[in-house]
Design a protein around this motif. Structure first.
Motif, PDB file in Angstrom:
ATOM      1  N   GLY A   1       0.815  -1.341   0.046  1.00 54.79           N
ATOM      2  CA  GLY A   1      -0.096   0.114  -0.066  1.00 54.79           C
ATOM      3  C   GLY A   1       0.843   1.162  -0.085  1.00 54.79           C
ATOM      4  N   ASP A   2       0.120   2.507   0.529  1.00 53.39           N
ATOM      5  CA  ASP A   2       1.145   3.526   0.366  1.00 53.39           C
ATOM      6  C   ASP A   2       2.155   3.459   1.444  1.00 53.39           C
ATOM      7  OD1 ASP A   2      -0.368   4.927  -1.463  1.00 53.39           O
ATOM      8  OD2 ASP A   2      -1.847   5.838  -0.078  1.00 53.39           O
ATOM      9  N   SER A   3       3.254   3.851   1.013  1.00 50.70           N
ATOM     10  CA  SER A   3       4.518   3.744   1.760  1.00 50.70           C
ATOM     11  C   SER A   3       5.311   4.847   1.821  1.00 50.70           C
ATOM     12  CB  SER A   3       5.399   2.482   1.303  1.00 50.70           C
ATOM     13  OG  SER A   3       4.348   1.261   1.147  1.00 50.70           O
ATOM     14  N   SER A   4       6.121   4.937   2.814  1.00 48.85           N
ATOM     15  CA  SER A   4       6.874   6.055   2.790  1.00 48.85           C
ATOM     16  C   SER A   4       8.642   5.650   2.423  1.00 48.85           C
ATOM     17  CB  SER A   4       7.283   6.543   4.317  1.00 48.85           C
ATOM     18  OG  SER A   4       8.064   5.463   5.209  1.00 48.85           O
ATOM     19  N   ALA A   5       9.261   6.296   1.973  1.00 51.20           N
ATOM     20  CA  ALA A   5      10.616   6.195   1.367  1.00 51.20           C
ATOM     21  C   ALA A   5      11.580   5.305   2.433  1.00 51.20           C
ATOM     22  CB  ALA A   5      11.504   7.336   0.911  1.00 51.20           C
ATOM     23  N   GLU A   6      11.345   5.828   3.655  1.00 47.74           N
ATOM     24  CA  GLU A   6      12.176   4.956   4.798  1.00 47.74           C
ATOM     25  C   GLU A   6      11.462   3.590   4.885  1.00 47.74           C
ATOM     26  OE1 GLU A   6      11.703   5.297   9.713  1.00 47.74           O
ATOM     27  OE2 GLU A   6      11.936   7.215   8.551  1.00 47.74           O
ATOM     28  N   GLN A   7      10.146   3.354   4.873  1.00 48.44           N
ATOM     29  CA  GLN A   7       9.550   1.908   5.032  1.00 48.44           C
ATOM     30  C   GLN A   7      10.131   1.292   3.959  1.00 48.44           C
ATOM     31  OE1 GLN A   7       5.482   3.282   5.166  1.00 48.44           O
ATOM     32  NE2 GLN A   7       5.125   1.905   6.975  1.00 48.44           N
ATOM     33  N   LEU A   8      10.140   1.833   2.554  1.00 45.85           N
ATOM     34  CA  LEU A   8      10.499   0.933   1.447  1.00 45.85           C
ATOM     35  C   LEU A   8      12.067   0.554   1.551  1.00 45.85           C
ATOM     36  CD1 LEU A   8       8.760   2.610  -1.428  1.00 45.85           C
ATOM     37  CD2 LEU A   8       8.143   0.584  -0.291  1.00 45.85           C
ATOM     38  N   GLU A   9      12.769   1.470   2.087  1.00 47.17           N
ATOM     39  CA  GLU A   9      14.315   1.258   2.602  1.00 47.17           C
ATOM     40  C   GLU A   9      14.487  -0.033   3.445  1.00 47.17           C
ATOM     41  OE1 GLU A   9      17.188   1.806   0.924  1.00 47.17           O
ATOM     42  OE2 GLU A   9      15.782   2.736  -0.445  1.00 47.17           O
ATOM     43  N   LYS A  10      13.754  -0.042   4.369  1.00 44.46           N
ATOM     44  CA  LYS A  10      13.510  -1.359   5.440  1.00 44.46           C
ATOM     45  C   LYS A  10      13.041  -2.470   4.818  1.00 44.46           C
ATOM     46  CE  LYS A  10      12.589   1.385   9.605  1.00 44.46           C
ATOM     47  NZ  LYS A  10      11.643   1.758  10.647  1.00 44.46           N
ATOM     48  N   ILE A  11      12.195  -2.382   3.867  1.00 42.02           N
ATOM     49  CA  ILE A  11      11.790  -3.627   3.131  1.00 42.02           C
ATOM     50  C   ILE A  11      12.816  -4.227   2.249  1.00 42.02           C
ATOM     51  CG2 ILE A  11      10.298  -4.354   1.243  1.00 42.02           C
ATOM     52  CD1 ILE A  11       8.584  -3.906   3.534  1.00 42.02           C
ATOM     53  N   LYS A  12      13.672  -3.218   1.496  1.00 43.61           N
ATOM     54  CA  LYS A  12      14.609  -3.691   0.753  1.00 43.61           C
ATOM     55  C   LYS A  12      15.866  -4.393   1.587  1.00 43.61           C
ATOM     56  CE  LYS A  12      14.197  -0.046  -2.829  1.00 43.61           C
ATOM     57  NZ  LYS A  12      14.713   1.602  -3.110  1.00 43.61           N
ATOM     58  N   GLU A  13      16.336  -3.584   2.849  1.00 39.34           N
ATOM     59  CA  GLU A  13      17.317  -4.200   3.569  1.00 39.34           C
ATOM     60  C   GLU A  13      16.755  -5.655   3.948  1.00 39.34           C
ATOM     61  OE1 GLU A  13      18.282  -1.309   6.655  1.00 39.34           O
ATOM     62  OE2 GLU A  13      18.650   0.323   5.426  1.00 39.34           O
ATOM     63  N   GLY A  14      15.510  -5.564   4.660  1.00 42.16           N
ATOM     64  CA  GLY A  14      14.984  -7.093   4.961  1.00 42.16           C
ATOM     65  C   GLY A  14      14.939  -8.074   3.930  1.00 42.16           C
ATOM     66  N   LEU A  15      14.658  -7.552   2.757  1.00 36.54           N
ATOM     67  CA  LEU A  15      14.489  -8.600   1.751  1.00 36.54           C
ATOM     68  C   LEU A  15      15.994  -9.327   1.198  1.00 36.54           C
ATOM     69  CD1 LEU A  15      11.508  -7.359  -0.469  1.00 36.54           C
ATOM     70  CD2 LEU A  15      11.602  -9.477   0.892  1.00 36.54           C
ATOM     71  N   ARG A  16      16.857  -8.114   1.196  1.00 36.81           N
ATOM     72  CA  ARG A  16      18.192  -8.665   0.829  1.00 36.81           C
ATOM     73  C   ARG A  16      19.041  -9.697   1.969  1.00 36.81           C
ATOM     74  NH1 ARG A  16      19.528  -2.921   0.790  1.00 36.81           N
ATOM     75  NH2 ARG A  16      18.591  -2.068  -1.256  1.00 36.81           N
ATOM     76  N   HIS A  17      18.443  -9.321   3.133  1.00 34.93           N
ATOM     77  CA  HIS A  17      19.035 -10.028   4.186  1.00 34.93           C
ATOM     78  C   HIS A  17      18.374 -11.454   4.287  1.00 34.93           C
ATOM     79  CE1 HIS A  17      20.567 -11.438   8.069  1.00 34.93           C
ATOM     80  NE2 HIS A  17      19.145 -11.541   8.628  1.00 34.93           N
ATOM     81  N   GLU A  18      16.852 -11.623   4.352  1.00 29.01           N
ATOM     82  CA  GLU A  18      16.069 -12.637   4.500  1.00 29.01           C
ATOM     83  C   GLU A  18      16.421 -13.693   3.201  1.00 29.01           C
ATOM     84  OE1 GLU A  18      13.996 -14.037   6.707  1.00 29.01           O
ATOM     85  OE2 GLU A  18      14.261 -12.194   8.220  1.00 29.01           O
ATOM     86  N   LEU A  19      16.650 -13.050   1.920  1.00 28.47           N
ATOM     87  CA  LEU A  19      16.424 -13.996   0.980  1.00 28.47           C
ATOM     88  C   LEU A  19      17.879 -14.528   0.445  1.00 28.47           C
ATOM     89  CD1 LEU A  19      14.137 -11.960  -1.351  1.00 28.47           C
ATOM     90  CD2 LEU A  19      13.539 -14.207  -0.350  1.00 28.47           C
ATOM     91  N   GLU A  20      18.732 -14.149   1.619  1.00 29.78           N
ATOM     92  CA  GLU A  20      20.292 -14.657   1.017  1.00 29.78           C
ATOM     93  C   GLU A  20      20.354 -16.285   1.033  1.00 29.78           C
ATOM     94  OE1 GLU A  20      22.942 -13.162   3.986  1.00 29.78           O
ATOM     95  OE2 GLU A  20      23.103 -11.168   3.149  1.00 29.78           O
ATOM     96  N   GLY A  21      19.562 -16.988   1.767  1.00 32.81           N
ATOM     97  CA  GLY A  21      19.622 -18.381   1.851  1.00 32.81           C
ATOM     98  C   GLY A  21      18.366 -18.985   0.958  1.00 32.81           C
ATOM     99  N   PHE A  22      17.503 -18.072   0.618  1.00 34.37           N
ATOM    100  CA  PHE A  22      16.444 -18.778  -0.158  1.00 34.37           C
ATOM    101  C   PHE A  22      16.755 -19.427  -1.592  1.00 34.37           C
ATOM    102  CE2 PHE A  22      12.134 -19.250  -1.387  1.00 34.37           C
ATOM    103  CZ  PHE A  22      11.378 -19.497  -0.190  1.00 34.37           C
ATOM    104  N   HIS A  23      16.590 -20.650  -1.754  1.00 39.38           N
ATOM    105  CA  HIS A  23      16.941 -21.041  -2.998  1.00 39.38           C
ATOM    106  C   HIS A  23      15.762 -20.775  -4.302  1.00 39.38           C
ATOM    107  CE1 HIS A  23      20.559 -22.595  -1.931  1.00 39.38           C
ATOM    108  NE2 HIS A  23      20.077 -23.023  -0.702  1.00 39.38           N
ATOM    109  N   SER A  24      15.941 -20.799  -5.465  1.00 42.55           N
ATOM    110  CA  SER A  24      14.968 -20.804  -6.524  1.00 42.55           C
ATOM    111  C   SER A  24      14.215 -21.915  -6.592  1.00 42.55           C
ATOM    112  CB  SER A  24      15.664 -20.365  -7.871  1.00 42.55           C
ATOM    113  OG  SER A  24      16.601 -21.294  -8.193  1.00 42.55           O
TER     114      SER A  24
END
Length: 189
Positions: free
Chosen positions: A59-82
């Motif tokens: 939904g409607d998101s601030s730039a700060e929230q989207l940065e947190k999403i990006k950081e979180g996805l980079r970290h959480e998906l490191e070990g996730f296989h295709s």
């Protein structure tokens, strides 16, 4: 009905998704295009470049929230296989008795659900309200613009999708339909 899960902030409308490969999306679109004219109500058909599976609507998101999403996805998906996902049948929402949206289901065992849980965890850590709706992996093919769609017994061949990356997508609503812009992609190993 608003899908905004964070009404206090106004900013960039966004979601996390798996974007279908354009060549396969174009094949699916050709199959769907054959159905144009089967329903007399105005229908908005999804163009192939917009075929995606939403893993978490933000939904409607601030730039700060989207940065947190990006950081979180980079970290959480490191070990996730295709993994491989298969297309299933056509399904209607909210129900077959009152169909307004035609979708294509996707199946991948529990892998897509695992990916959805990662996206949910990351979004909650970024301050979004937990999602209350049941996750149903699907790709929207068409939406009725006025009355319920006519249901047809429609079969589609099974297609295989290699789910190898996610995308954080900006969505802009326009009178002629949504316009999407990929803000960042996140590869799976």
């Amino acid at each position: 009905m608003s899908h905004d899960t964070n009404p206090a902030s106004q900013g960039i409308r966004a979601f996390i998704a798996y974007i279908l490969p354009l060549d396969t999306a174009a094949l699916l679109h050709k199959k769907v295009k054959r159905l144009q004219g089967w329903d007399e109500s105005p229908v908005r058909w999804t163009p192939p470049q917009n075929f995606h599976l939403t893993l978490r609507f933000l939904g409607d998101s601030s730039a700060e929230q989207l940065e947190k999403i990006k950081e979180g996805l980079r970290h959480e998906l490191e070990g996730f296989h295709s993994f491989i996902s298969m297309s299933g049948g056509v399904q209607y929402f909210p129900s077959d008795n009152h169909p307004r949206i035609m979708t294509l289901t996707l199946h991948s065992g529990r892998r897509m659900n695992d990916l959805n849980r990662v996206c949910e965890r990351v979004s909650c850590q970024a301050g979004y309200t937990p999602e209350q709706r049941l996750f149903r992996p699907h790709v929207t093919l068409a939406r009725s613009l006025s009355r319920p769609l006519s249901i047809l017994p429609w079969q589609i061949p099974g297609y295989r999708f290699n789910v190898a990356e996610l995308a954080l997508v900006q969505s802009e609503l326009r009178p002629d339909g949504a316009r999407y812009r990929i803000m960042e992609t996140f590869p799976l190993r």
